[in-house]
Design a protein around this motif. Structure first.
Motif, mmCIF file in Angstrom:
data_model
loop_
_atom_site.group_PDB
_atom_site.id
_atom_site.type_symbol
_atom_site.label_atom_id
_atom_site.label_comp_id
_atom_site.label_asym_id
_atom_site.label_seq_id
_atom_site.Cartn_x
_atom_site.Cartn_y
_atom_site.Cartn_z
ATOM 1 N N PHE A 96 3.398 -3.201 7.290
ATOM 2 C CA PHE A 96 1.845 -3.012 6.746
ATOM 3 C C PHE A 96 1.738 -1.645 6.230
ATOM 4 O O PHE A 96 0.752 -1.407 5.643
ATOM 5 N N ALA A 97 2.581 -0.688 6.518
ATOM 6 C CA ALA A 97 2.294 0.725 5.883
ATOM 7 C C ALA A 97 3.598 1.339 5.831
ATOM 8 O O ALA A 97 4.479 1.007 6.666
ATOM 9 N N ARG A 98 3.820 2.356 5.234
ATOM 10 C CA ARG A 98 5.097 2.944 4.994
ATOM 11 C C ARG A 98 4.691 4.688 5.290
ATOM 12 O O ARG A 98 3.483 5.096 4.886
ATOM 13 N N ASP A 99 5.377 5.381 5.421
ATOM 14 C CA ASP A 99 5.409 6.853 6.012
ATOM 15 C C ASP A 99 6.636 7.605 5.401
ATOM 16 O O ASP A 99 7.477 7.083 5.070
ATOM 17 N N GLN A 100 6.470 8.788 5.346
ATOM 18 C CA GLN A 100 7.903 9.675 5.031
ATOM 19 C C GLN A 100 7.624 11.026 5.600
ATOM 20 O O GLN A 100 6.610 11.668 5.671
ATOM 21 N N HIS A 110 -9.357 1.142 14.419
ATOM 22 C CA HIS A 110 -8.925 -0.176 14.141
ATOM 23 C C HIS A 110 -9.278 -1.158 15.067
ATOM 24 O O HIS A 110 -9.585 -2.379 14.833
ATOM 25 N N CYS A 111 -9.378 -0.666 16.458
ATOM 26 C CA CYS A 111 -9.810 -1.815 17.339
ATOM 27 C C CYS A 111 -11.277 -2.032 17.306
ATOM 28 O O CYS A 111 -11.613 -3.119 17.550
ATOM 29 N N ASN A 162 0.334 2.922 1.803
ATOM 30 C CA ASN A 162 0.610 4.334 2.415
ATOM 31 C C ASN A 162 0.033 4.518 3.552
ATOM 32 O O ASN A 162 -1.482 4.241 3.443
ATOM 33 N N LEU A 163 0.430 5.056 4.670
ATOM 34 C CA LEU A 163 -0.148 5.443 5.912
ATOM 35 C C LEU A 163 -0.961 6.670 5.807
ATOM 36 O O LEU A 163 -0.495 7.906 5.263
ATOM 37 N N MET A 190 -4.273 -5.985 10.491
ATOM 38 C CA MET A 190 -3.376 -4.541 10.362
ATOM 39 C C MET A 190 -2.954 -4.507 8.914
ATOM 40 O O MET A 190 -2.939 -3.389 8.371
ATOM 41 N N SER A 191 -2.551 -5.734 8.420
ATOM 42 C CA SER A 191 -1.996 -5.617 7.062
ATOM 43 C C SER A 191 -2.808 -5.345 5.920
ATOM 44 O O SER A 191 -2.582 -5.137 4.784
ATOM 45 N N SER A 192 -4.407 -5.674 6.313
ATOM 46 C CA SER A 192 -5.243 -5.341 5.490
ATOM 47 C C SER A 192 -5.910 -3.925 5.303
ATOM 48 O O SER A 192 -6.534 -3.563 4.319
ATOM 49 N N ARG A 193 -5.355 -3.087 6.455
ATOM 50 C CA ARG A 193 -5.970 -1.949 6.611
ATOM 51 C C ARG A 193 -5.272 -0.903 5.677
ATOM 52 O O ARG A 193 -6.068 0.205 5.302
#
Length: 292
Positions: free
Chosen positions: A157-161, A109-110, A287-288, A279-282
């Motif tokens: 910006f993303a979700r996980d479980q 990302h960086c 879904n992470l 970050m919101s566009s990644r």
């Protein structure tokens, strides 16, 4: 109060000396020394002591720095943006992020963010602590399921479980009204938990065979067949797809939202706004997905 004097005090205190502050701020040491002295006179207290070890902040100096570093940084960013014009995304961007996310995602990302905004120097600190953005001088923090905090704003910006996985050689227990004991590789810092499997009518009681402090170690131990593991789906999706692991189910109530947060909506600098949008566009589907 002279705003320039407060800005220069923060510059000196942050860099730990007049010489380093002079180089960083491109102002003479004499100017910095005079403005700090003027500020001390206005406040009627000593802010900086010079000793054989170098510059040291007094108690008053530390208190002033802790309460003004963040706001003054935002003011300087806002003034710089106004002077250079909107759209100029430049400067140092200091980011705090969880260790696992830092290891598996932030490098890529960086690099991409720097390609889009070459005027920004990104500094990422991997840390699972809840850092104080103002006191520790971070521009942005990435946090899972952050507590409500009126001093921070941002965006999910993303979700996980969390999911329960095991090697194909370990059979999944049948539905049961009572917890079923299973050999497990568990988080070294948690104990006594049961794992209810969403929608399966099954609750697992992990019997630790290994206690490990890293999610990546838990995943790799599960792949090796040591036992059942509860890990983020983001780090095992590829192993599940390839058949190295079998997903027994999601852990009921263990959803994770990942947020990118900063200290102020009103004075968010161009570099912070750009990073939040980036970050919101990644993760366009939310879904992470991590690799590594």
């Amino acid at each position: 109060m002279d705003l320039n004097a407060l800005v220069d005090f923060n510059l000196v205190a942050t860099h730990g000396g007049f010489g380093r502050a002079s180089r960083a701020g491109r102002r003479s040491k004499a100017t910095l020394s005079r403005r700090v002295a003027d500020l001390e006179e206005q406040l009627g207290v000593r802010l900086i002591e010079r000793s054989a070890k170098g510059l040291e902040l007094t108690d008053a100096g530390r208190q002033l720095l802790s309460r003004t570093a963040g706001p003054m940084g935002e003011v300087v960013d806002a003034l710089t943006a106004a002077r250079e014009g909107n759209g100029q995304v430049t400067g140092r961007l200091r980011v705090a992020a969880p260790i696992l996310f830092s290891q598996l995602a932030m490098g890529r990302h960086c690099a991409e963010f720097h390609r889009l905004y070459p005027g920004v120097t990104v500094e990422v600190v991997g840390d699972d602590r809840v850092v104080d953005l103002v006191e520790e001088q971070f521009d942005v923090a990435i946090r899972p399921n952050p507590r409500p905090d009126t001093t921070l704003v941002g965006r999910s910006f993303a979700r996980d479980q969390l999911v329960v996985v095991a090697a194909p050689s370990i059979p999944m227990p049948r539905r049961s009204r009572t917890p079923v004991r299973v050999p497990a590789v568990v988080n070294a810092f948690r104990d006594g938990e049961t794992w209810p499997i969403d929608g399966k009518g099954l609750t697992l009681e992990p019997v630790p065979v290994l206690r490990l402090s890293s999610m990546l170690m838990l995943r790799d131990a599960a792949i090796a067949g040591a036992g059942v593991a509860q890990v983020p789906r983001s780090i095992v999706w590829d192993q599940i797809a390839k058949g190295a692991l079998v997903q027994w189910g999601a852990t009921d109530g263990k959803e994770v939202d990942l947020w990118v947060l900063h200290t102020s909506r009103r004075l968010a600098s161009p570099k912070v706004k750009a990073f939040v949008d980036f970050m919101s566009s990644r993760y366009p589907d939310g879904n992470l997905v991590l690799t590594g």
